[in-house]
Design an enzyme around this catalytic site. Sequence first.
Site, PDB file in Angstrom:
ATOM      1  N   GLU A  28       0.830  -1.190   0.000  1.00 63.15           N
ATOM      2  CA  GLU A  28       0.000   0.000   0.000  1.00 63.15           C
ATOM      3  C   GLU A  28       0.871   1.250   0.000  1.00 63.15           C
ATOM      4  OE1 GLU A  28      -2.709  -0.012   3.214  1.00 63.15           O
ATOM      5  OE2 GLU A  28      -3.553  -1.968   2.741  1.00 63.15           O
ATOM      6  N   ASP A  56      17.141 -27.898 -10.812  1.00 68.25           N
ATOM      7  CA  ASP A  56      17.466 -26.491 -11.039  1.00 68.25           C
ATOM      8  C   ASP A  56      16.794 -25.575 -10.026  1.00 68.25           C
ATOM      9  OD1 ASP A  56      19.096 -26.821 -13.315  1.00 68.25           O
ATOM     10  OD2 ASP A  56      17.345 -27.047 -14.601  1.00 68.25           O
ATOM     11  N   ASP A 100      15.074 -25.798 -16.074  1.00 70.82           N
ATOM     12  CA  ASP A 100      13.839 -26.492 -16.425  1.00 70.82           C
ATOM     13  C   ASP A 100      13.567 -27.731 -15.572  1.00 70.82           C
ATOM     14  OD1 ASP A 100      15.801 -28.153 -17.356  1.00 70.82           O
ATOM     15  OD2 ASP A 100      15.243 -28.025 -19.467  1.00 70.82           O
ATOM     16  N   ASP A 147      21.021 -22.172 -19.467  1.00 68.62           N
ATOM     17  CA  ASP A 147      21.085 -23.532 -19.986  1.00 68.62           C
ATOM     18  C   ASP A 147      21.417 -23.495 -21.469  1.00 68.62           C
ATOM     19  OD1 ASP A 147      20.485 -24.748 -17.641  1.00 68.62           O
ATOM     20  OD2 ASP A 147      18.361 -25.023 -18.054  1.00 68.62           O
ATOM     21  N   GLU A 169       7.014  25.945  -8.085  1.00 70.70           N
ATOM     22  CA  GLU A 169       6.008  26.086  -7.039  1.00 70.70           C
ATOM     23  C   GLU A 169       6.595  26.690  -5.774  1.00 70.70           C
ATOM     24  OE1 GLU A 169       4.506  22.190  -6.516  1.00 70.70           O
ATOM     25  OE2 GLU A 169       3.306  22.180  -8.349  1.00 70.70           O
ATOM     26  N   THR A 201      -0.407  18.798 -13.803  1.00 68.96           N
ATOM     27  CA  THR A 201       0.866  18.322 -14.348  1.00 68.96           C
ATOM     28  C   THR A 201       1.302  16.963 -13.823  1.00 68.96           C
ATOM     29  OG1 THR A 201       2.113  19.461 -12.611  1.00 68.96           O
ATOM     30  CG2 THR A 201       1.664  20.690 -14.633  1.00 68.96           C
ATOM     31  N   ASP A 202       0.738  16.490 -12.737  1.00 71.40           N
ATOM     32  CA  ASP A 202       1.251  15.259 -12.122  1.00 71.40           C
ATOM     33  C   ASP A 202       0.320  14.072 -12.229  1.00 71.40           C
ATOM     34  OD1 ASP A 202       3.445  16.659 -11.476  1.00 71.40           O
ATOM     35  OD2 ASP A 202       2.987  16.891  -9.355  1.00 71.40           O
TER      36      ASP A 202
END
Length: 773
Positions: free
Chosen positions: A142, A489, A485, A184, A554, A582-583
């Site tokens: 979150e 492995d 595979d 591999d 700003e 703008t954001d």
Amino acid sequence: SFWQDFQAERTLATLASSLPQRAQVWRDGVVRSVAADSLVPGDRVVLEEGERVPADCRLLRSAALLLDLSLLTGESQPMPRQADPLPLREGRPLPAVECANLLLAGTTVASGRGEAMVYATGLETEFGHVFAVGLLVANVPEGLLPTVTLALAITVQRMARQQALVRRLSAVETLGSVSVICSDKTGTLTCNRMELEEVWLPEDWPQGRSFLLAGSALCNNAQPAPSGPAGESTEAALLQAATAAGLDVPVLRARHPRLLELPFDSHRRRMSVVVAWSPGHEGCPPLPPCGRLVLTKGAPLEMMAQCTAWLLPSGAVPLQAAERTLVRQANDRLAAQGYRVLALALAPVGEGPLPSGEVLESHQILVGLLGLYDPPRAEVPRAIRQCREAGIKVTMVTGDYGLTAQAVAQQLGLLDPSPLAGSGPMADPVRVIEGSTLAAIGELQLRQLLKYRHRLVFARVTPEQKLRLVQAYRSLGEVVAVTGDGVNDAPALRAADVGLAMGRSGTDVAREAADIVLLDDNFATLVAAIRYGRSVVANIGKFITYVLASNVPEVAPFLAMVLIQVPAALTVLQILAVDLGTDLLPALGLGSEPPEPLTMTVPPRGRGLPLLNRAVMVRAYLVLGLTEAALSMGGYLKVWTDHGVPLQQLRRLAPQLLHHRAEPWVAGVQTQASTLAFALIVAGQMGALLACRSDRLPVWQLLGVPNPLLWLGLLSEPLLASALILLPALAGVFGFLPLSPGDGLLLVAAPLVVLLVDTAFKAGLRALKRRQI
């Protein structure tokens, strides 16, 4: 943010469902691959090492089968399973999980193989009786900005279209820092399309080839099918060659039924079967009288230690030193062409109980060698070159013979042609390291080797040694991606920074251990995934640069209010309007940018390097931000100057405006000046948005790169600003007045000025780098 989290989780759930579990089942007399959820009681399933049991089954046949029951019991030690019936305990049947002849849904075949009859599916299985089973596919914490989540979700979708299925979102970002790939060979660098190319026999005799192919078809777990043999690629190729030579494999297997199997494992490097045998069939030369025959197929040099004779038309002839040299020379000649070389050997077995595996595989008679070729993937050489340009080391890690691995690596461009090629078939010891050599060197020597030697090939490597390589690379600070595979492995896939399992040939265990599944088993897909991983990191950096750039204009009005004592050019509500304009969509557009053309031409990002680094801050604050601040404050002061108010008089008016005691015309000019300052910040951010598409390339080189969301964001900025300024209801709330016609030229020039300053800054950086080089 919630919506983006939900979309990302739904995308991953959709991608996960695109890789349904499959099961090998007998249908219409042949083994077919079907969806596991289509199984019904009575189906006869075939289970190999690494596969998940798709339903509750009773064993019919087993060969050294060990079952991983940890999902149901919590015990990590695999348990043996055999087909024998079980006695009752105190007159009652044992619990299903304790029955050694039952395979339960959700468990995994740790080793060996078997065939079993389905008796329960779905909710009727023991697995289905549990109240809840949770599988965490991906979790986004979150508080993350929607842009980050969107960037990851869009990249996951793009990677899925490139055949890379992301199981863990965190792996996408880690891909951007990968500096070493341990890959591999078979199926990843090659096509996994084995074909028998050459046969070698100690002596050329008419029926020798037929007998060699017959033995390889009997010591083989591939199954004939209408569309071609089904099974592991090497065994399927041998079965195909036997069929092409005119052998009827089902009839052959019916005539010589299998009595015992010793499955292949990576340490013995061979597989053995005991079959019923009657002399005179398949053109077999004279053998000692026997009713059973051991057939062994595996790595030639390892099997030579078990062989005491070789097979000639006249019968078995003892192997002397000279004959053993001929076999090794034949093996090396085939391997130097890139062939996977297998040997076939046999030994008669007399009546009575069968001896142990070691005794069965001793004192054998060598029949011949089989050279199989798996062609390199056509797109892999280019992918390897891309890795080299991107500063990524590519290391081949394979269980194949050294000469075979070296030849394939040279064909792919991973290794240069061997300087020893003119002196006979010999692996380059500088670049090709055998597992035996790896086992003999200490950790310090290994780290030095990996640090100072690039473009390495490790051959005849065991799973434990593969894990050791991953750990050694990581101890050097490398970010490691590993492909795999098989069941063995899984430790290396878990230990790597990014584990990539094969979607077609991989086992369930490997896919569960991996972060990403390559649906087409292709090395080139891995390189494409790294490109997308790098683009995610770059996009987050672009977004951060863009947001930080708007902070400077700003803050500038309040700094000017303190330092030169002029009224504040913006109100708090107007700053919020800047953020809103703008954001939001523009920043989301930057988060969805496709990879840049030069993404794979720069070195990997260092482990732990922060996104908010010095380069980002310099560009955001001192280049883009200062330019926007200068434009905004310049426009603010211009409005006052146009109304005949110089800087000194403006300073005297500042207290009146601050305490709301200014005359109406003064307040009106302040509102007009604030409106232009706001509009110039928005216009400057339009230029910053285009500039932030790359931290290296000028804007015109990216105009042809499609990104609808970014262009939508660019369009939203002037539309939103116009709505706030021209709509009376909104203008009254935010304190705006309509702009004068002459201000239009400033608004058009502002984004161009930002772009010009940024382009000059990028050009200066490129010139500085060239000078340093």
